[in-house]
Design a protein around this motif. Structure first.
Motif, PDB file in Angstrom:
ATOM      1  N   SER A  70       9.845  -1.262  -5.176  1.00  0.00           N
ATOM      2  CA  SER A  70       9.611  -0.278  -4.379  1.00  0.00           C
ATOM      3  C   SER A  70       9.641  -0.767  -2.718  1.00  0.00           C
ATOM      4  O   SER A  70       9.006  -1.863  -2.567  1.00  0.00           O
ATOM      5  CB  SER A  70       8.030   0.250  -4.759  1.00  0.00           C
ATOM      6  OG  SER A  70       7.645   1.083  -3.845  1.00  0.00           O
ATOM      7  N   ASP A  93       7.637   0.965  -0.914  1.00  0.00           N
ATOM      8  CA  ASP A  93       6.249   1.347  -0.372  1.00  0.00           C
ATOM      9  C   ASP A  93       5.511   0.230  -0.281  1.00  0.00           C
ATOM     10  O   ASP A  93       5.685  -0.797  -0.831  1.00  0.00           O
ATOM     11  CB  ASP A  93       5.895   2.642  -1.287  1.00  0.00           C
ATOM     12  CG  ASP A  93       6.762   3.944  -1.440  1.00  0.00           C
ATOM     13  OD1 ASP A  93       6.863   4.343  -0.126  1.00  0.00           O
ATOM     14  OD2 ASP A  93       6.744   4.523  -2.560  1.00  0.00           O
ATOM     15  N   ASN A  97       2.877   6.943   0.718  1.00  0.00           N
ATOM     16  CA  ASN A  97       2.628   6.541  -0.769  1.00  0.00           C
ATOM     17  C   ASN A  97       2.090   4.958  -0.879  1.00  0.00           C
ATOM     18  O   ASN A  97       2.971   4.189  -0.093  1.00  0.00           O
ATOM     19  CB  ASN A  97       3.754   6.812  -1.553  1.00  0.00           C
ATOM     20  CG  ASN A  97       3.753   6.533  -3.078  1.00  0.00           C
ATOM     21  OD1 ASN A  97       2.913   6.923  -3.797  1.00  0.00           O
ATOM     22  ND2 ASN A  97       4.839   5.884  -3.472  1.00  0.00           N
TER      23      ASN A  97
END
Length: 246
Positions: free
Chosen positions: A169, A171, A200
């Motif tokens: 990810s 994020d 997020n």
């Protein structure tokens, strides 16, 4: 010799945890940590503290049961050694560390180890203190180091997963466990920031020994990834997350 207390299943509910004594925002985290400790004490985990209202304690466990991505035969692992405020320079750190070393020897261990860093970092053991007692750097991953005091010739090492330092990810990604009473409130503030700013954040709770042993980075109870790369072990609140994004 100063008066110390080891937490047991009989006294843990009535004793404080030193690092989070009176801050109400960490009350839930303290209860979380105590629940975590009750299972760990059965595995040989030791939480030893000065019989005083202050942050003076050492916490260690058999390495094979310690929630860190480190491996080594027959070792002890020190999670935390903390002497704070007016209690410094009274020999408490020396007494606590020597207790842990002697305890490891009495149990027939091959050595005792802890995570440190090349330069001082928050929530990480101070390298210079441990070097005075014969600890040596036995493994390195970027700025982090594994210090060990071997009683024979064996040494521990970081698991190969640590050297990855990446997640899929992009994020902001947070790994956390209940080992530290501060992490629960940090997660709470991170989730609030996520909602307030419509971003997020990926939360990965490390809630088993197996997960802790396979975390893809340095991990003692908290780890942060940004843009897919390991950033640090420093605990985050709303303000520090905001700084990361700005």
């Amino acid at each position: 010799m100063s008066e110390y207390i080891n937490l047991t299943l009989q006294n843990i509910d009535s004793e404080h945890l030193c690092c989070a004594i009176s801050d109400k925002k960490h009350e839930a985290g303290v209860l979380n940590k105590k629940d975590w400790l009750k299972d760990r004490i059965k595995e040989g985990h030791v939480f030893r503290k000065l019989n005083a209202k202050g942050k003076i304690f050492i916490e260690y466990a058999p390495l094979d049961k310690a929630w860190v991505p480190i491996e080594g035969e027959n070792y002890m692992y020190i999670y935390c050694l903390w002497v704070a405020g007016s209690f410094k320079n009274n020999g408490y750190g020396k007494e606590l560390l020597e207790y842990a070393i002697n305890d490891a020897k009495s149990k027939g261990k091959s050595g005792i180890c802890t995570i440190s860093s090349k330069k001082k970092k928050p929530f990480i053991s101070e390298k210079s203190f441990f070097l005075k007692y014969g600890f040596e750097v036995v493994d390195t991953v970027e700025d982090y180091e594994l210090l060990a005091l071997s009683f024979d010739t064996s040494i521990p090492k970081f698991r190969d997963s640590v050297r990855c330092g990446k997640v899929d990810s992009k994020d902001l990604t947070i790994y956390y466990s209940s080992q530290c009473p501060f992490t629960l409130n940090c997660v709470k503030e991170a989730k609030e920031y996520m909602i307030e700013n419509n971003i997020n954040i990926v939360f990965n709770e490390v809630n088993t020994l197996e997960k802790a042993k396979s975390v893809p980075c340095i991990f003692n109870n908290w780890a942060v990834f940004k843009d897919g790369k390991f950033l640090s072990n420093t605990l985050l609140n709303k303000n520090s997350i905001d700084k990361l994004y700005k």
